[in-house]
Scaffold this active site. Sequence first.
Site, short mmCIF file in Angstrom:
data_model
loop_
_atom_site.label_atom_id
_atom_site.label_comp_id
_atom_site.label_asym_id
_atom_site.label_seq_id
_atom_site.Cartn_x
_atom_site.Cartn_y
_atom_site.Cartn_z
N LYS A 317 0.81 -1.23 0.00
CA LYS A 317 0.00 0.00 0.00
C LYS A 317 0.84 1.28 0.00
O LYS A 317 0.47 2.26 -0.64
CB LYS A 317 -0.97 -0.01 1.19
CG LYS A 317 -2.02 -1.10 1.10
CD LYS A 317 -2.99 -1.04 2.26
CE LYS A 317 -3.99 -2.19 2.17
NZ LYS A 317 -5.04 -2.10 3.17
N ASP A 355 -9.67 2.50 2.28
CA ASP A 355 -9.62 1.73 3.53
C ASP A 355 -10.26 2.47 4.70
O ASP A 355 -11.04 1.91 5.46
CB ASP A 355 -8.16 1.43 3.91
CG ASP A 355 -7.62 0.17 3.24
OD1 ASP A 355 -8.43 -0.67 2.81
OD2 ASP A 355 -6.39 0.03 3.15
#
Length: 534
Positions: A317, A355
Site C-alpha cells: 500500500k 480503507d
Amino acid sequence: MDSTNISVASGAGLQVGSQGVMRNSTLICTPIMGESVDDMLVELVKAKQSGADLVEIRLDKLEVFQPREDLKTLIKGSPLPTLFTYRPTWEGGQYNGDEEMRRDALRLAMEYGADYIDVELQVAHEFIQSIAGKKPDKFKIIVSSHNYQNTPSTEDLGNLVAKIQATGADIVKFATSALDITDAARVFQITVHSQVPIIALVMSERGLISRILCAKFGGYLTFGTLESGFVSAPGQPTMDELLHLYNFRQIGPDTKVFGVIGKPVGHSKSPFLYNEAFKSLGFNGVYLHLLVDDIANFLQTYSSADFAGFSVTIPHKEAALACCDEVDPVAKSIGAVNCIIRRQSDGKLLGYNTDYIGAISAIEDGLRGSLNASSMGGSPLAGKLFIVIGAGGAGKALAYGAKEKGARVVIANRTYGRAKELADTIGGEALSLADLEDFHPEDGMILANTTSIGMHPKVDETPISKHALRFYSLVFDAVYTPRITRLLREAEESGATIVTGLEMFIGQAYDQFEKFTGLPAPKEQFRQIMASNS
C-alpha cells in the site's frame, strides 16, 4: 517488457454458444489422473458434469497399464473428446520405462480414435514421421515443451514456438515457470501474435493469470482440475474456479482486467465479490488474484489499457503511492494507496485510499450499536482513545480516519521507530507493541488491529493478550480470513463490542467497485456474496 505492445489477435473473440450466450473459443481441459482405469472412468464422467470441453488422460499416472485393452476402454468410456498424454520423467511426468513402448501406446491411442495426443518436442519430429500417411483427418498432435526453471525471453519463446512448429505440430504447447508475475506478460505477447493454435501457460501461483487470461489473448485451451490440489502442473485452478469464480467462458478480447495486488494474496475474497458483481451487472471485466513481489515492476509491465484497475493490499500500500501519476489528497495525507485506476484517456495511474472510509464507518456503526445511539450529533469516536496496532498502509488509514473524527490516537507497532514516525505525522502517541500489554490509562478504549497477525493460516496468533483486552469497549480487526479471529473471539469474551474485517472489506469495496466500473455498487448483493463466502 511493456504490454502496450500486446494487441488481441484477430482470431480471438467471443462466439455464440449452444445456449445462445456469447462465449470465447478457448477450450477447458480437465486432467484425468486416476491410478487405475476404473478410477479414470469415474473421473471422465465427473469432468463432463463439471463443464469441461475435453479431457487429458494422463497414462503415466496409471499404476498398471495394458495399452490395447485400456485405451479402448478409456476412449469408449469418455463422454468428452480425449487428449492422451504419456509423460516421461525427463519431461516432468512419471513414466520411466522403454521409450518405444511409450510411443507405441500413443500411436495406438490415435488408431483407436483419440482426438489429440501430446508428444514432447524432444521426440516429436521422429514420432510425427512415424505416423506419416496414417493420421486421421480430425486427429490433432500437440507438441509440447515444459520449462520447470523459468520463463525465457520473448525472443527465446518465439524461437521455441518456431522449433515446435517445424516438427509438423497441429497445436503448439509450451509451459514455463513463473519466478515473477511479470513473466506471464511475455507469454501473452507470444500468444496474441501466434499464427497457429497455441497453448501457452505459466506454472505456479505467480503464473495463475496466464491460465485465466489465455482466453483474452487467444489461447487454444487451459486446464481446470476436478478438485483443488489434484493438479497435473503447478498453479492449475479448478473447473469450479474457472467457470464460476472467474466466469472464464465470457472472457474475450475486450474484457478489462482488474485484480488484488498482494503478497500473500490467495486468501483474498475480492475476486468472489467483484466477479459476481461484474457478472450480475453485465460488466465486461475479470478480477484476479495477483501475487506481486515488486509493484512498480508489475505496473510498468502490465501498462496497457486492458489492465484497468487494482486493489492493493499488504505489503504494497505504501509503495503503491509512489507508483501513481496522480494521488487523491486523502491518500496522500494517509501515505498509502489501496486502489489504483488506469485512466483510459491517457493511461495515467490514479491512486486512492478507500480503507479508512470502510473501517471508520464500520467502527462508528459498532459504537452506535453498543451505545444505542443515533447517528446524529457527530462521530461517536470524538474524544475516544483509539489504539491502532500497525504502522503500515492500513494502520495509516485508520489513524488518519480516527484523527479526522476527533479521536485521540495511539500507534503501537513492533518497531517503535515506525510507530513514532506515524504518530508524529498525525499528531498522536507511539508505543512499541510489547508495551501495549500494560497500557491502560483509561477504560472504554478502542483497539484496531491493522496487521496480518491472526490471518489464515496462522489463526492461533493474536497481537495482544486476552488479559489486556478488558480495558477496551470495542475491538476491530482488519483481518477477515477467518472472519472471527482469535483477537475478536477473546475480545468478545472479555465483554467488548467486536467489528470484523469483513465490515471494512465490504465498505471499502463499494467505493472501489464504482471507481472500477463507473456503475453504482450493488451494496445488498455485496453483503449476500460475502455472507455466502465467509
